[in-house]
Design an enzyme around this catalytic site. Structure first.
Site, PDB file in Angstrom:
ATOM      1  N   ASP A 197       0.858  -1.184   0.000  1.00  0.00           N
ATOM      2  CA  ASP A 197       0.000   0.000   0.000  1.00  0.00           C
ATOM      3  C   ASP A 197       0.898   1.239   0.000  1.00  0.00           C
ATOM      4  OD1 ASP A 197      -2.301   1.813   0.493  1.00  0.00           O
ATOM      5  OD2 ASP A 197      -3.338  -0.065   0.877  1.00  0.00           O
ATOM      6  N   HIS A 258      -2.700   3.331  -4.580  1.00  0.00           N
ATOM      7  CA  HIS A 258      -2.116   2.810  -3.326  1.00  0.00           C
ATOM      8  C   HIS A 258      -0.713   2.264  -3.571  1.00  0.00           C
ATOM      9  CE1 HIS A 258      -5.646   3.255  -0.719  1.00  0.00           C
ATOM     10  NE2 HIS A 258      -6.373   2.982  -1.802  1.00  0.00           N
ATOM     11  N   GLU A 315      -9.880   3.301  -5.488  1.00  0.00           N
ATOM     12  CA  GLU A 315      -9.582   4.693  -5.139  1.00  0.00           C
ATOM     13  C   GLU A 315      -8.490   5.367  -5.972  1.00  0.00           C
ATOM     14  OE1 GLU A 315     -10.825   4.524  -0.432  1.00  0.00           O
ATOM     15  OE2 GLU A 315      -8.762   4.001  -0.907  1.00  0.00           O
TER      16      GLU A 315
END
Ligand code: TNX
Length: 519
Positions: A197, A258, A315
Protein backbone atom coordinates in the site's frame (compact mmCIF):
# COMPACT_ATOMS: atom_id res chain seq x y z
CA UNK A 1 -58.14 -22.49 46.92
CA UNK A 2 -55.32 -23.48 49.27
CA UNK A 3 -54.79 -26.81 47.48
CA UNK A 4 -54.97 -25.15 44.07
CA UNK A 5 -52.33 -22.68 45.18
CA UNK A 6 -50.05 -25.46 46.45
CA UNK A 7 -50.50 -27.41 43.22
CA UNK A 8 -49.66 -24.36 41.16
CA UNK A 9 -46.52 -23.82 43.21
CA UNK A 10 -45.42 -27.42 42.68
CA UNK A 11 -46.15 -27.11 38.99
CA UNK A 12 -44.17 -23.91 38.85
CA UNK A 13 -41.18 -25.54 40.55
CA UNK A 14 -41.27 -28.49 38.18
CA UNK A 15 -41.43 -26.26 35.12
CA UNK A 16 -38.57 -24.10 36.28
CA UNK A 17 -36.48 -27.14 37.07
CA UNK A 18 -37.19 -28.47 33.60
CA UNK A 19 -36.33 -25.12 32.11
CA UNK A 20 -33.04 -24.99 34.00
CA UNK A 21 -32.31 -28.57 32.93
CA UNK A 22 -33.07 -27.78 29.33
CA UNK A 23 -30.98 -24.65 29.58
CA UNK A 24 -27.88 -26.33 31.01
CA UNK A 25 -28.39 -29.23 28.66
CA UNK A 26 -28.41 -26.96 25.64
CA UNK A 27 -25.57 -24.96 27.13
CA UNK A 28 -23.14 -27.85 26.92
CA UNK A 29 -23.15 -27.68 23.16
CA UNK A 30 -21.11 -24.58 22.52
CA UNK A 31 -19.96 -24.77 18.96
CA UNK A 32 -19.15 -21.58 17.13
CA UNK A 33 -20.18 -21.17 14.32
CA UNK A 34 -23.50 -22.85 15.11
CA UNK A 35 -23.78 -26.20 13.25
CA UNK A 36 -26.68 -26.93 10.94
CA UNK A 37 -28.01 -29.91 12.89
CA UNK A 38 -27.29 -31.20 16.39
CA UNK A 39 -28.98 -34.17 18.01
CA UNK A 40 -28.17 -34.52 21.68
CA UNK A 41 -28.25 -37.91 23.34
CA UNK A 42 -27.35 -38.93 26.86
CA UNK A 43 -23.93 -39.79 28.19
CA UNK A 44 -20.49 -38.69 27.22
CA UNK A 45 -17.21 -39.89 25.77
CA UNK A 46 -14.26 -39.76 28.14
CA UNK A 47 -10.82 -39.25 26.67
CA UNK A 48 -8.13 -41.49 28.09
CA UNK A 49 -4.53 -42.54 27.65
CA UNK A 50 -5.56 -45.00 24.95
CA UNK A 51 -7.59 -42.56 22.89
CA UNK A 52 -6.13 -42.51 19.39
CA UNK A 53 -7.22 -41.00 16.12
CA UNK A 54 -7.62 -43.74 13.53
CA UNK A 55 -7.51 -42.85 9.88
CA UNK A 56 -6.81 -44.62 6.61
CA UNK A 57 -6.00 -42.00 3.98
CA UNK A 58 -2.55 -40.56 4.68
CA UNK A 59 -3.39 -37.23 3.02
CA UNK A 60 -5.42 -36.53 6.17
CA UNK A 61 -2.44 -36.72 8.48
CA UNK A 62 -1.31 -33.05 8.30
CA UNK A 63 -4.73 -31.78 9.42
CA UNK A 64 -5.05 -34.53 12.03
CA UNK A 65 -1.69 -33.43 13.42
CA UNK A 66 -2.99 -29.86 13.67
CA UNK A 67 -5.88 -31.15 15.79
CA UNK A 68 -3.52 -33.22 17.95
CA UNK A 69 -1.45 -30.07 18.54
CA UNK A 70 -4.55 -28.08 19.48
CA UNK A 71 -5.82 -30.78 21.87
CA UNK A 72 -2.47 -30.64 23.62
CA UNK A 73 -2.35 -26.82 23.75
CA UNK A 74 -5.93 -26.33 24.84
CA UNK A 75 -6.55 -29.29 27.13
CA UNK A 76 -3.19 -30.94 27.73
CA UNK A 77 -4.41 -34.07 25.92
CA UNK A 78 -1.95 -36.41 24.22
CA UNK A 79 -3.68 -38.01 21.26
CA UNK A 80 -1.77 -40.13 18.84
CA UNK A 81 -2.71 -40.91 15.26
CA UNK A 82 -2.77 -44.45 13.86
CA UNK A 83 -3.26 -45.54 10.31
CA UNK A 84 -5.70 -48.43 10.29
CA UNK A 85 -7.98 -50.10 7.81
CA UNK A 86 -11.19 -50.67 9.69
CA UNK A 87 -13.16 -49.42 12.63
CA UNK A 88 -12.04 -51.53 15.56
CA UNK A 89 -14.59 -51.67 18.30
CA UNK A 90 -13.45 -50.51 21.71
CA UNK A 91 -10.16 -48.81 22.26
CA UNK A 92 -11.90 -45.56 23.00
CA UNK A 93 -10.89 -44.18 19.65
CA UNK A 94 -11.75 -41.42 17.24
CA UNK A 95 -12.43 -42.92 13.83
CA UNK A 96 -11.96 -40.90 10.69
CA UNK A 97 -13.79 -42.03 7.58
CA UNK A 98 -13.77 -40.62 4.09
CA UNK A 99 -17.09 -41.28 2.42
CA UNK A 100 -18.53 -40.40 -0.94
CA UNK A 101 -21.41 -38.09 -1.63
CA UNK A 102 -21.04 -35.44 1.06
CA UNK A 103 -20.71 -31.77 0.12
CA UNK A 104 -17.33 -30.10 0.10
CA UNK A 105 -16.42 -29.03 3.68
CA UNK A 106 -19.45 -30.86 5.14
CA UNK A 107 -18.94 -33.35 7.97
CA UNK A 108 -20.78 -35.56 10.37
CA UNK A 109 -19.60 -36.12 13.91
CA UNK A 110 -21.03 -38.87 16.05
CA UNK A 111 -19.94 -38.97 19.67
CA UNK A 112 -20.90 -42.22 21.38
CA UNK A 113 -19.88 -43.32 24.88
CA UNK A 114 -17.04 -45.52 23.60
CA UNK A 115 -16.15 -44.17 20.21
CA UNK A 116 -16.27 -41.09 18.04
CA UNK A 117 -16.85 -41.22 14.31
CA UNK A 118 -16.05 -38.32 12.03
CA UNK A 119 -17.08 -38.57 8.39
CA UNK A 120 -16.58 -36.32 5.39
CA UNK A 121 -15.80 -36.54 1.71
CA UNK A 122 -12.42 -34.86 2.04
CA UNK A 123 -9.78 -33.23 4.20
CA UNK A 124 -11.70 -30.03 4.85
CA UNK A 125 -14.77 -31.74 6.26
CA UNK A 126 -12.72 -34.06 8.48
CA UNK A 127 -10.78 -31.08 9.78
CA UNK A 128 -14.00 -29.22 10.62
CA UNK A 129 -15.55 -32.25 12.28
CA UNK A 130 -12.50 -32.47 14.51
CA UNK A 131 -12.59 -28.72 15.16
CA UNK A 132 -16.15 -29.10 16.40
CA UNK A 133 -15.02 -31.99 18.58
CA UNK A 134 -12.29 -29.79 20.10
CA UNK A 135 -14.88 -27.18 21.02
CA UNK A 136 -16.99 -29.83 22.74
CA UNK A 137 -14.26 -31.02 25.10
CA UNK A 138 -14.50 -29.96 28.70
CA UNK A 139 -12.32 -30.85 31.66
CA UNK A 140 -13.96 -31.91 34.86
CA UNK A 141 -12.03 -33.35 37.79
CA UNK A 142 -9.00 -33.62 35.51
CA UNK A 143 -11.01 -35.84 33.16
CA UNK A 144 -11.58 -34.69 29.60
CA UNK A 145 -14.97 -35.55 28.14
CA UNK A 146 -17.30 -34.63 25.29
CA UNK A 147 -21.09 -34.98 25.38
CA UNK A 148 -22.79 -37.59 23.19
CA UNK A 149 -24.20 -35.92 20.09
CA UNK A 150 -24.74 -36.43 16.41
CA UNK A 151 -23.84 -33.39 14.32
CA UNK A 152 -24.48 -32.95 10.62
CA UNK A 153 -22.94 -29.77 9.41
CA UNK A 154 -21.88 -27.81 6.36
CA UNK A 155 -21.13 -24.19 5.51
CA UNK A 156 -23.55 -21.74 4.01
CA UNK A 157 -20.89 -20.04 1.85
CA UNK A 158 -17.67 -21.32 0.31
CA UNK A 159 -15.81 -18.02 0.95
CA UNK A 160 -15.45 -17.22 4.66
CA UNK A 161 -12.75 -14.65 4.83
CA UNK A 162 -10.55 -12.39 6.89
CA UNK A 163 -8.39 -9.63 5.44
CA UNK A 164 -5.39 -8.18 7.22
CA UNK A 165 -3.58 -5.02 6.11
CA UNK A 166 0.07 -5.38 7.12
CA UNK A 167 1.24 -2.46 4.98
CA UNK A 168 0.00 0.46 7.10
CA UNK A 169 1.47 -1.25 10.14
CA UNK A 170 3.43 -4.46 9.94
CA UNK A 171 2.43 -7.61 11.78
CA UNK A 172 4.87 -10.49 11.61
CA UNK A 173 4.34 -14.11 10.69
CA UNK A 174 3.82 -15.23 14.29
CA UNK A 175 0.78 -12.97 14.62
CA UNK A 176 -0.48 -14.18 11.27
CA UNK A 177 -0.10 -17.80 12.33
CA UNK A 178 -1.92 -17.20 15.58
CA UNK A 179 -4.79 -15.61 13.65
CA UNK A 180 -4.80 -18.54 11.23
CA UNK A 181 -5.25 -20.84 14.24
CA UNK A 182 -8.25 -18.85 15.41
CA UNK A 183 -9.65 -18.66 11.88
CA UNK A 184 -9.39 -22.44 11.57
CA UNK A 185 -11.23 -22.96 14.83
CA UNK A 186 -13.98 -20.67 13.52
CA UNK A 187 -14.05 -22.57 10.20
CA UNK A 188 -12.95 -19.49 8.27
CA UNK A 189 -11.16 -20.55 5.11
CA UNK A 190 -9.83 -17.52 3.22
CA UNK A 191 -6.98 -15.30 4.38
CA UNK A 192 -6.69 -12.20 2.23
CA UNK A 193 -3.24 -10.69 2.76
CA UNK A 194 -3.04 -6.98 1.93
CA UNK A 195 0.70 -6.89 1.25
CA UNK A 196 1.35 -3.51 -0.34
CA UNK A 197 0.00 0.00 0.00
CA UNK A 198 1.10 3.62 0.28
CA UNK A 199 3.11 3.09 3.45
CA UNK A 200 5.12 0.04 2.49
CA UNK A 201 5.73 -2.95 0.24
CA UNK A 202 6.02 -6.00 2.48
CA UNK A 203 6.92 -9.03 0.37
CA UNK A 204 10.32 -9.99 -1.00
CA UNK A 205 10.43 -10.04 -4.80
CA UNK A 206 13.73 -11.46 -6.04
CA UNK A 207 13.69 -9.61 -9.34
CA UNK A 208 13.07 -6.21 -7.72
CA UNK A 209 15.09 -6.07 -4.48
CA UNK A 210 14.56 -2.33 -4.02
CA UNK A 211 10.88 -2.99 -3.28
CA UNK A 212 11.91 -4.22 0.15
CA UNK A 213 15.34 -2.50 0.44
CA UNK A 214 13.62 0.86 0.02
CA UNK A 215 9.88 0.26 0.01
CA UNK A 216 9.46 -1.73 3.21
CA UNK A 217 10.41 0.99 5.68
CA UNK A 218 7.96 3.31 7.38
CA UNK A 219 4.44 2.88 8.61
CA UNK A 220 1.27 4.92 8.85
CA UNK A 221 2.19 6.30 12.28
CA UNK A 222 5.95 6.54 11.78
CA UNK A 223 7.66 7.34 8.47
CA UNK A 224 10.93 6.24 10.04
CA UNK A 225 9.75 2.81 11.17
CA UNK A 226 12.42 0.21 10.38
CA UNK A 227 12.22 -2.10 7.37
CA UNK A 228 9.70 -4.86 7.89
CA UNK A 229 8.62 -7.44 5.33
CA UNK A 230 8.16 -11.16 4.70
CA UNK A 231 10.90 -13.08 2.93
CA UNK A 232 9.76 -15.61 0.35
CA UNK A 233 10.61 -18.32 2.88
CA UNK A 234 8.26 -16.67 5.40
CA UNK A 235 5.51 -16.58 2.79
CA UNK A 236 5.93 -20.27 1.94
CA UNK A 237 5.87 -21.13 5.63
CA UNK A 238 2.64 -19.21 6.24
CA UNK A 239 0.96 -20.55 3.09
CA UNK A 240 1.78 -24.13 4.13
CA UNK A 241 0.64 -23.46 7.70
CA UNK A 242 -2.65 -22.11 6.36
CA UNK A 243 -3.14 -25.04 3.96
CA UNK A 244 -2.93 -27.55 6.83
CA UNK A 245 -5.81 -25.60 8.37
CA UNK A 246 -7.96 -25.54 5.23
CA UNK A 247 -7.17 -21.87 4.64
CA UNK A 248 -6.40 -20.46 1.21
CA UNK A 249 -4.11 -17.43 1.23
CA UNK A 250 -4.95 -14.76 -1.34
CA UNK A 251 -2.28 -12.11 -1.93
CA UNK A 252 -3.29 -8.54 -2.73
CA UNK A 253 -0.89 -6.29 -4.60
CA UNK A 254 -2.80 -3.02 -4.83
CA UNK A 255 -2.65 -1.15 -8.19
CA UNK A 256 -2.73 1.22 -10.04
CA UNK A 257 -3.39 3.31 -6.89
CA UNK A 258 -2.12 2.81 -3.33
CA UNK A 259 1.29 2.35 -4.92
CA UNK A 260 3.37 5.01 -3.14
CA UNK A 261 5.88 2.44 -1.84
CA UNK A 262 6.54 1.25 -5.41
CA UNK A 263 7.05 4.82 -6.58
CA UNK A 264 9.66 5.27 -3.85
CA UNK A 265 11.47 2.12 -4.88
CA UNK A 266 11.22 2.36 -8.67
CA UNK A 267 10.39 5.98 -9.58
CA UNK A 268 10.64 5.10 -13.29
CA UNK A 269 7.28 3.31 -13.14
CA UNK A 270 5.52 5.90 -10.99
CA UNK A 271 2.49 7.61 -12.45
CA UNK A 272 2.71 10.42 -9.93
CA UNK A 273 0.10 12.01 -7.73
CA UNK A 274 -0.13 15.34 -5.92
CA UNK A 275 0.27 16.62 -2.38
CA UNK A 276 -0.72 13.99 0.16
CA UNK A 277 -1.07 11.56 -2.75
CA UNK A 278 2.39 12.10 -4.21
CA UNK A 279 3.52 8.95 -6.03
CA UNK A 280 0.16 7.25 -5.39
CA UNK A 281 -0.10 5.54 -8.82
CA UNK A 282 1.71 3.27 -11.22
CA UNK A 283 2.43 4.78 -14.61
CA UNK A 284 -0.34 3.29 -16.73
CA UNK A 285 1.11 4.15 -20.14
CA UNK A 286 4.62 2.72 -19.94
CA UNK A 287 5.48 -0.77 -21.17
CA UNK A 288 8.02 -0.88 -18.35
CA UNK A 289 5.15 -0.85 -15.84
CA UNK A 290 3.47 -3.90 -17.37
CA UNK A 291 6.79 -5.69 -17.58
CA UNK A 292 7.27 -5.01 -13.87
CA UNK A 293 3.78 -6.29 -13.03
CA UNK A 294 4.25 -9.38 -15.18
CA UNK A 295 7.51 -10.22 -13.41
CA UNK A 296 6.14 -9.56 -9.95
CA UNK A 297 3.11 -11.75 -10.63
CA UNK A 298 5.33 -14.55 -11.93
CA UNK A 299 6.88 -14.74 -8.46
CA UNK A 300 3.56 -14.19 -6.68
CA UNK A 301 1.88 -16.95 -8.69
CA UNK A 302 4.61 -19.38 -7.67
CA UNK A 303 4.45 -18.47 -4.00
CA UNK A 304 0.67 -18.64 -3.64
CA UNK A 305 -1.14 -21.76 -4.88
CA UNK A 306 -4.52 -19.97 -4.60
CA UNK A 307 -6.35 -19.69 -7.95
CA UNK A 308 -6.74 -15.93 -7.37
CA UNK A 309 -4.57 -12.82 -7.30
CA UNK A 310 -6.14 -9.67 -5.86
CA UNK A 311 -5.11 -6.42 -7.56
CA UNK A 312 -7.03 -3.95 -5.42
CA UNK A 313 -7.84 -1.33 -8.11
CA UNK A 314 -9.56 0.94 -5.58
CA UNK A 315 -9.58 4.69 -5.14
CA UNK A 316 -7.34 5.59 -8.09
CA UNK A 317 -8.92 9.05 -8.33
CA UNK A 318 -7.28 10.00 -5.00
CA UNK A 319 -3.92 10.30 -6.68
CA UNK A 320 -4.24 10.34 -10.46
CA UNK A 321 -3.77 14.14 -10.76
CA UNK A 322 -0.57 13.81 -12.81
CA UNK A 323 -2.34 11.66 -15.39
CA UNK A 324 -4.16 14.78 -16.66
CA UNK A 325 -0.95 16.50 -17.70
CA UNK A 326 1.55 13.69 -18.28
CA UNK A 327 2.26 13.82 -22.03
CA UNK A 328 2.90 10.05 -22.26
CA UNK A 329 -0.46 9.31 -20.69
CA UNK A 330 -2.35 11.92 -22.70
CA UNK A 331 -0.78 10.58 -25.87
CA UNK A 332 -1.63 7.00 -24.95
CA UNK A 333 -5.26 7.92 -24.29
CA UNK A 334 -5.59 9.53 -27.72
CA UNK A 335 -3.79 6.80 -29.64
CA UNK A 336 -5.84 4.06 -28.05
CA UNK A 337 -9.19 5.88 -28.11
CA UNK A 338 -9.51 5.60 -24.34
CA UNK A 339 -11.44 8.92 -24.17
CA UNK A 340 -10.18 10.06 -20.76
CA UNK A 341 -8.25 9.23 -17.59
CA UNK A 342 -10.96 6.80 -16.46
CA UNK A 343 -10.60 5.02 -19.80
CA UNK A 344 -6.88 4.86 -19.04
CA UNK A 345 -7.58 3.34 -15.63
CA UNK A 346 -9.90 0.76 -17.17
CA UNK A 347 -7.31 -0.14 -19.79
CA UNK A 348 -4.81 -0.71 -16.99
CA UNK A 349 -7.17 -3.06 -15.14
CA UNK A 350 -8.01 -5.04 -18.30
CA UNK A 351 -4.36 -5.42 -19.17
CA UNK A 352 -3.39 -6.57 -15.67
CA UNK A 353 -6.30 -9.00 -15.73
CA UNK A 354 -4.84 -10.54 -18.90
CA UNK A 355 -1.48 -10.92 -17.17
CA UNK A 356 -3.11 -12.68 -14.23
CA UNK A 357 -5.19 -14.93 -16.45
CA UNK A 358 -2.04 -15.87 -18.39
CA UNK A 359 -0.67 -17.27 -15.11
CA UNK A 360 -3.72 -19.51 -14.86
CA UNK A 361 -5.38 -17.40 -12.15
CA UNK A 362 -8.51 -15.34 -11.76
CA UNK A 363 -8.26 -11.71 -10.82
CA UNK A 364 -10.03 -10.28 -7.78
CA UNK A 365 -10.60 -6.55 -7.52
CA UNK A 366 -12.55 -4.12 -5.33
CA UNK A 367 -15.89 -3.03 -6.78
CA UNK A 368 -14.16 -0.38 -8.92
CA UNK A 369 -13.46 -3.12 -11.48
CA UNK A 370 -17.03 -3.82 -12.54
CA UNK A 371 -17.13 -1.25 -15.34
CA UNK A 372 -13.59 -1.72 -16.60
CA UNK A 373 -14.56 -4.27 -19.21
CA UNK A 374 -13.12 -7.34 -17.48
CA UNK A 375 -15.52 -10.25 -17.74
CA UNK A 376 -17.00 -12.55 -15.08
CA UNK A 377 -14.95 -15.49 -16.35
CA UNK A 378 -11.76 -13.59 -15.68
CA UNK A 379 -12.45 -11.72 -12.47
CA UNK A 380 -14.29 -11.75 -9.14
CA UNK A 381 -15.63 -8.63 -7.40
CA UNK A 382 -15.24 -7.65 -3.76
CA UNK A 383 -18.10 -5.30 -2.93
CA UNK A 384 -16.92 -2.84 -0.26
CA UNK A 385 -18.77 0.47 -0.76
CA UNK A 386 -21.79 -0.07 1.49
CA UNK A 387 -23.00 3.43 0.58
CA UNK A 388 -23.27 2.23 -3.03
CA UNK A 389 -25.35 -0.94 -2.65
CA UNK A 390 -26.27 -0.62 -6.32
CA UNK A 391 -22.74 -1.82 -7.07
CA UNK A 392 -23.66 -5.17 -5.56
CA UNK A 393 -26.72 -5.35 -7.77
CA UNK A 394 -24.76 -4.32 -10.87
CA UNK A 395 -21.98 -6.83 -10.22
CA UNK A 396 -24.53 -9.61 -9.94
CA UNK A 397 -26.46 -8.49 -13.00
CA UNK A 398 -23.28 -8.40 -15.02
CA UNK A 399 -22.72 -12.01 -13.98
CA UNK A 400 -19.80 -11.58 -11.61
CA UNK A 401 -19.16 -13.79 -8.62
CA UNK A 402 -19.12 -11.52 -5.60
CA UNK A 403 -17.52 -11.57 -2.17
CA UNK A 404 -19.37 -9.24 0.18
CA UNK A 405 -17.35 -7.03 2.45
CA UNK A 406 -19.24 -3.74 2.82
CA UNK A 407 -17.63 -1.21 5.20
CA UNK A 408 -20.79 -1.40 7.34
CA UNK A 409 -20.65 -3.96 8.93
CA UNK A 410 -17.54 -5.78 7.66
CA UNK A 411 -14.73 -3.26 8.28
CA UNK A 412 -13.17 -3.84 11.65
CA UNK A 413 -11.21 -0.59 11.62
CA UNK A 414 -14.57 0.97 12.52
CA UNK A 415 -15.29 1.33 16.24
CA UNK A 416 -17.44 -1.32 17.89
CA UNK A 417 -18.87 0.78 20.69
CA UNK A 418 -20.11 4.35 20.79
CA UNK A 419 -17.73 5.15 23.64
CA UNK A 420 -14.67 4.13 21.61
CA UNK A 421 -12.53 7.00 20.37
CA UNK A 422 -10.07 5.36 18.02
CA UNK A 423 -11.42 3.97 14.79
CA UNK A 424 -13.69 4.96 11.94
CA UNK A 425 -17.37 5.81 11.78
CA UNK A 426 -19.59 6.52 8.81
CA UNK A 427 -21.73 9.40 9.97
CA UNK A 428 -23.31 7.87 13.04
CA UNK A 429 -22.82 4.29 11.87
CA UNK A 430 -20.20 1.93 13.25
CA UNK A 431 -19.86 -1.83 13.64
CA UNK A 432 -21.10 -3.30 16.90
CA UNK A 433 -20.98 -7.03 17.48
CA UNK A 434 -24.71 -7.37 16.91
CA UNK A 435 -24.55 -5.23 13.75
CA UNK A 436 -21.96 -7.60 12.36
CA UNK A 437 -24.06 -10.56 13.49
CA UNK A 438 -27.09 -9.30 11.57
CA UNK A 439 -25.26 -9.42 8.24
CA UNK A 440 -26.23 -10.09 5.44
CA UNK A 441 -29.70 -8.92 6.33
CA UNK A 442 -30.34 -5.69 4.49
CA UNK A 443 -28.83 -6.88 1.24
CA UNK A 444 -30.70 -10.15 0.81
CA UNK A 445 -33.27 -8.57 -1.46
CA UNK A 446 -30.60 -7.29 -3.78
CA UNK A 447 -29.18 -10.79 -4.05
CA UNK A 448 -32.53 -12.44 -4.69
CA UNK A 449 -32.21 -15.44 -6.99
CA UNK A 450 -28.59 -14.69 -7.76
CA UNK A 451 -27.35 -16.23 -4.51
CA UNK A 452 -25.17 -18.75 -6.38
CA UNK A 453 -22.99 -15.84 -7.46
CA UNK A 454 -22.34 -14.85 -3.85
CA UNK A 455 -19.15 -16.68 -2.93
CA UNK A 456 -19.41 -15.46 0.61
CA UNK A 457 -18.23 -12.70 2.87
CA UNK A 458 -15.23 -11.34 4.61
CA UNK A 459 -14.12 -9.10 7.48
CA UNK A 460 -11.42 -6.56 6.64
CA UNK A 461 -8.98 -5.11 9.14
CA UNK A 462 -7.31 -1.97 7.79
CA UNK A 463 -4.52 -0.85 10.04
CA UNK A 464 -4.06 2.90 9.64
CA UNK A 465 -5.06 3.32 13.26
CA UNK A 466 -3.92 -0.07 14.51
CA UNK A 467 -0.27 0.09 15.42
CA UNK A 468 0.24 -2.86 17.75
CA UNK A 469 -0.91 -6.39 18.45
CA UNK A 470 -3.10 -5.48 21.42
CA UNK A 471 -5.03 -3.00 19.32
CA UNK A 472 -5.28 -5.50 16.46
CA UNK A 473 -6.76 -8.09 18.83
CA UNK A 474 -9.16 -5.54 20.25
CA UNK A 475 -10.51 -4.52 16.85
CA UNK A 476 -10.66 -8.05 15.46
CA UNK A 477 -12.28 -9.86 18.40
CA UNK A 478 -14.94 -10.78 19.17
CA UNK A 479 -16.34 -9.40 15.90
CA UNK A 480 -14.58 -12.06 13.84
CA UNK A 481 -16.76 -14.63 15.60
CA UNK A 482 -19.86 -12.93 14.24
CA UNK A 483 -18.58 -12.95 10.66
CA UNK A 484 -17.69 -16.62 11.04
CA UNK A 485 -21.27 -17.46 12.01
CA UNK A 486 -22.77 -15.18 9.34
CA UNK A 487 -20.78 -17.04 6.71
CA UNK A 488 -21.40 -20.55 8.05
CA UNK A 489 -24.86 -20.70 9.58
CA UNK A 490 -28.16 -20.22 7.73
CA UNK A 491 -30.25 -17.32 8.94
CA UNK A 492 -33.01 -19.54 10.37
CA UNK A 493 -30.55 -21.04 12.84
CA UNK A 494 -29.00 -17.79 13.98
CA UNK A 495 -29.95 -16.28 17.30
CA UNK A 496 -28.05 -13.39 18.85
CA UNK A 497 -28.61 -14.30 22.50
CA UNK A 498 -27.51 -17.84 21.92
CA UNK A 499 -24.52 -16.56 19.94
CA UNK A 500 -23.52 -14.27 22.80
CA UNK A 501 -23.52 -17.15 25.26
CA UNK A 502 -21.25 -19.13 22.93
CA UNK A 503 -18.99 -16.08 22.45
CA UNK A 504 -18.43 -16.12 26.23
CA UNK A 505 -17.25 -19.71 26.08
CA UNK A 506 -15.02 -18.99 23.08
CA UNK A 507 -13.40 -16.20 25.10
CA UNK A 508 -11.73 -18.86 27.26
CA UNK A 509 -9.83 -19.97 24.20
CA UNK A 510 -8.94 -16.39 23.24
CA UNK A 511 -7.73 -15.82 26.80
CA UNK A 512 -5.58 -18.90 26.58
CA UNK A 513 -3.96 -17.48 23.46
CA UNK A 514 -3.39 -14.14 25.22
CA UNK A 515 -5.62 -12.34 22.73
CA UNK A 516 -6.81 -9.02 24.16
CA UNK A 517 -10.34 -8.88 22.74
CA UNK A 518 -12.97 -6.20 23.44
CA UNK A 519 -15.01 -7.79 26.21
C1 TNX B 1 -10.77 2.22 2.06
S1 TNX B 1 -11.39 -0.64 1.18
C2 TNX B 1 -9.70 1.55 1.48
C3 TNX B 1 -8.50 1.26 2.29
C4 TNX B 1 -8.59 1.91 3.63
C5 TNX B 1 -9.96 1.69 4.21
C6 TNX B 1 -10.11 2.21 5.61
C7 TNX B 1 -10.57 -0.12 0.06
C8 TNX B 1 -10.74 -0.88 -1.13
N1 TNX B 1 -9.78 0.96 0.24
O1 TNX B 1 -7.34 1.66 1.60
O2 TNX B 1 -7.60 1.36 4.45
O3 TNX B 1 -10.92 2.33 3.40
O4 TNX B 1 -11.35 1.84 6.16
Amino acid sequence: YYIMNKLLKVLYTITSLLAVYGYTHAQQINILPQPQEIKISSGSFTFGKTTTIRYFDSSLLPSINVIIGEAKKRYGLNFTAHQSYMIKEGGNSIHIQLVEGMDNEAYSLEILPHKIICKASGKAGIFYGLQSLLQLISIDNKKAAAPCVVINDKPLYPWRGYMLDISRHFFGKETVKQYLDVMASLKLNRFHWHLTDEQAWRIEIKKYPKLTEIGSSGSWSDVDAPHAFYTQEDIKEVVAYAAERNIMVIPEIDMPGHATAISRSYPEISGGGEGRWKGFTYHPAKELTYEFIENVFTEIAELFPAPYIHIGADEVHFGNQSWFTDPLIQDFIKKNYLIDEIGMEHYFVRRVCEIINSKGKKMIGWDEIINTGVTPKKAVVMWWRHDKPELLTQSLQKGFDVIMTPRIPCYFDFVQDDSHKIGRRWGKAFNELHTVYAFPSGVEERIGKRDKQILGMQANVWTERIADKGRLDFMTFPRLLAIAEDAWTPKELKNYNDFESRVKVFMNYLNKLGIKFFN
